[in-house]
Design a protein around this motif. Structure first.
Motif, PDB file in Angstrom:
ATOM      1  N   UNK A  76       0.857  -1.312  -0.047  1.00 17.82           N
ATOM      2  CA  UNK A  76      -0.070   0.088  -0.020  1.00 17.82           C
ATOM      3  C   UNK A  76       1.115   1.273   0.035  1.00 17.82           C
ATOM      4  N   UNK A  77       0.178   2.387  -0.239  1.00 20.44           N
ATOM      5  CA  UNK A  77       0.847   3.628   0.139  1.00 20.44           C
ATOM      6  C   UNK A  77       1.123   3.968   1.575  1.00 20.44           C
ATOM      7  N   UNK A  78       1.945   4.760   1.982  1.00 19.20           N
ATOM      8  CA  UNK A  78       2.235   5.128   3.183  1.00 19.20           C
ATOM      9  C   UNK A  78       0.947   6.209   3.988  1.00 19.20           C
ATOM     10  N   UNK A  79       0.568   5.597   5.164  1.00 19.13           N
ATOM     11  CA  UNK A  79      -0.513   6.481   5.912  1.00 19.13           C
ATOM     12  C   UNK A  79       0.086   6.452   7.335  1.00 19.13           C
ATOM     13  N   UNK A  80       0.082   7.466   8.098  1.00 21.69           N
ATOM     14  CA  UNK A  80       1.021   7.818   9.427  1.00 21.69           C
ATOM     15  C   UNK A  80       1.877   7.243   9.453  1.00 21.69           C
ATOM     16  N   UNK A  81       3.015   7.133   8.424  1.00 21.62           N
ATOM     17  CA  UNK A  81       4.309   6.879   8.570  1.00 21.62           C
ATOM     18  C   UNK A  81       4.734   5.330   8.242  1.00 21.62           C
ATOM     19  N   UNK A  82       3.424   4.422   8.080  1.00 21.09           N
ATOM     20  CA  UNK A  82       3.487   3.010   7.731  1.00 21.09           C
ATOM     21  C   UNK A  82       2.881   2.600   6.521  1.00 21.09           C
ATOM     22  N   UNK A  83       3.039   1.543   5.788  1.00 19.33           N
ATOM     23  CA  UNK A  83       2.570   1.044   4.851  1.00 19.33           C
ATOM     24  C   UNK A  83       2.347  -0.632   4.856  1.00 19.33           C
ATOM     25  N   UNK A 107       0.217 -14.454   1.494  1.00 18.23           N
ATOM     26  CA  UNK A 107      -1.176 -14.321   1.946  1.00 18.23           C
ATOM     27  C   UNK A 107      -1.198 -13.992   3.290  1.00 18.23           C
ATOM     28  N   UNK A 108      -0.330 -13.372   3.679  1.00 23.98           N
ATOM     29  CA  UNK A 108       0.128 -12.763   5.156  1.00 23.98           C
ATOM     30  C   UNK A 108       0.301 -11.388   5.296  1.00 23.98           C
ATOM     31  N   UNK A 109      -0.068 -10.553   6.030  1.00 25.64           N
ATOM     32  CA  UNK A 109       0.011  -9.151   6.080  1.00 25.64           C
ATOM     33  C   UNK A 109       0.952  -8.693   7.301  1.00 25.64           C
ATOM     34  N   UNK A 110       1.655  -7.479   6.856  1.00 26.94           N
ATOM     35  CA  UNK A 110       2.555  -6.799   7.797  1.00 26.94           C
ATOM     36  C   UNK A 110       2.783  -5.456   7.396  1.00 26.94           C
ATOM     37  N   UNK A 111       3.861  -4.955   8.182  1.00 26.69           N
ATOM     38  CA  UNK A 111       3.985  -3.466   7.884  1.00 26.69           C
ATOM     39  C   UNK A 111       5.332  -3.157   7.716  1.00 26.69           C
ATOM     40  N   UNK A 164       8.792   4.177   6.981  1.00 17.71           N
ATOM     41  CA  UNK A 164       9.414   5.082   6.130  1.00 17.71           C
ATOM     42  C   UNK A 164      10.781   4.826   5.881  1.00 17.71           C
ATOM     43  N   UNK A 165      11.244   3.992   6.713  1.00 21.00           N
ATOM     44  CA  UNK A 165      12.732   3.791   6.642  1.00 21.00           C
ATOM     45  C   UNK A 165      13.018   2.393   5.624  1.00 21.00           C
ATOM     46  N   UNK A 166      11.919   1.838   5.443  1.00 22.57           N
ATOM     47  CA  UNK A 166      11.891   0.818   4.828  1.00 22.57           C
ATOM     48  C   UNK A 166      12.432  -0.408   5.466  1.00 22.57           C
ATOM     49  N   UNK A 167      11.898  -0.406   6.753  1.00 19.49           N
ATOM     50  CA  UNK A 167      12.233  -1.668   7.727  1.00 19.49           C
ATOM     51  C   UNK A 167      10.742  -2.489   7.836  1.00 19.49           C
ATOM     52  N   UNK A 168      11.010  -3.659   7.986  1.00 18.87           N
ATOM     53  CA  UNK A 168       9.826  -4.460   8.100  1.00 18.87           C
ATOM     54  C   UNK A 168       9.546  -4.417   9.702  1.00 18.87           C
ATOM     55  N   UNK A 169       8.874  -3.597   9.871  1.00 19.43           N
ATOM     56  CA  UNK A 169       8.659  -3.474  11.347  1.00 19.43           C
ATOM     57  C   UNK A 169       7.495  -4.501  12.032  1.00 19.43           C
ATOM     58  N   UNK A 229      -5.112  -3.286   8.030  1.00 18.19           N
ATOM     59  CA  UNK A 229      -5.734  -2.120   7.441  1.00 18.19           C
ATOM     60  C   UNK A 229      -4.631  -1.053   7.361  1.00 18.19           C
ATOM     61  N   UNK A 230      -5.037  -0.085   6.425  1.00 14.83           N
ATOM     62  CA  UNK A 230      -3.976   1.095   6.441  1.00 14.83           C
ATOM     63  C   UNK A 230      -4.354   1.953   7.694  1.00 14.83           C
ATOM     64  N   UNK A 231      -3.367   2.798   7.984  1.00 18.74           N
ATOM     65  CA  UNK A 231      -3.473   3.563   9.271  1.00 18.74           C
ATOM     66  C   UNK A 231      -4.047   5.242   9.074  1.00 18.74           C
TER      67      UNK A 231
END
Length: 241
Positions: A113-120, A126-130, A133-138, A147-149
């Motif tokens: 996704x695009x970034x919202x509240x600094x996370x994408x 088939x699994x979701x994560x975030x 903006x440092x492009x770290x897999x947090x 869902x988007x923030x």
């Protein structure tokens, strides 16, 4: 009088065009492959080898468009970062690349996704994560939905019981996985379905209106419609009819 009209027209052009994007960078399509071309330097910055290329529009913003009601708020003027980032598609998977052709993420995701509240949001196998903006897999892709923030909290869904919980941008869970359905925030409150009953939570994930109704609509104009047994009525944010 004509001079005044010209000045107003120039201001409107500046308001809606000036500084809103780096117009020297153009996504180009050659033989159904996409890349990035710099009009100013007449050079290709990203070769035309990708199946698609999409600008991450929110990377250089703080998403103030969701909170600012002032049309003439010029906070965005000259606030652009010097670098832009793009989601690219390669063999039906997605990665991230910078405008200077530096690979940030290999094409391992099925969704970004695009970034919202600094996370994408990212999706892998088939699994979701975030990512941040440092492009770290947090948040490693773990959830069956994420869902988007758009607000200060968002929602993630567990594979274990197929229910949702609240999560903040620091990846801290703010509730247990107890909600069957969750909806977008409206007027500062979000509808939730818990144990087949409807209620509302606020942006701190507090259940400010208990989940006890047979149905509830979103809040519109400070009111929400409620179905409670055979009764239908409106409540305000204090749960008062």
């Amino acid at each position: 009088m004509k001079l005044k009209v010209i000045i107003i027209e120039l201001f409107i052009i500046f308001l809606f065009v000036g500084c809103t994007a780096n117009n020297s960078l153009q996504i180009v399509n050659q033989n159904n492959k996409f890349g990035l071309y710099n009009v100013d330097t007449n050079k290709t910055q990203i070769p035309t080898i990708y199946d698609d290329l999409i600008l991450m529009k929110n990377y250089n913003s703080k998403n103030e468009q969701f909170s600012s009601k002032n049309v003439f708020n010029l906070h965005w003027v000259h606030s652009r970062d010097t670098k832009e980032y793009y989601i690219y598609e390669y063999k039906e998977l997605y990665g991230i690349i910078s405008e200077d052709n530096k690979l940030i993420f290999e094409p391992i995701f099925s969704e970004i996704s695009d970034f919202y509240q600094g996370v994408a949001v990212v999706k892998e196998n088939d699994k979701y994560g975030y990512i941040n903006k440092k492009f770290e897999l947090i948040q490693k892709p773990t959830y069956s939905d994420a869902r988007d923030f758009i607000e200060k909290i968002s929602f993630v869904k567990s594979f274990i019981n197929n229910k949702y919980a609240c999560i903040n941008p620091n990846m801290k869970l703010l509730s247990d996985f107890i909600y069957d359905k969750v909806f977008d925030f409206s007027e500062g409150l979000a509808r939730v379905l818990k144990d087949n009953k409807w209620g509302f939570i606020n942006i701190e994930c507090k259940e400010v209106i208990p989940a006890k109704f047979d149905f509830a609509s979103d809040f519109i104009g400070e009111k929400a419609k409620i179905l409670d047994g055979n009764k239908s009525y409106f409540i305000d944010k204090n749960n008062i009819k």
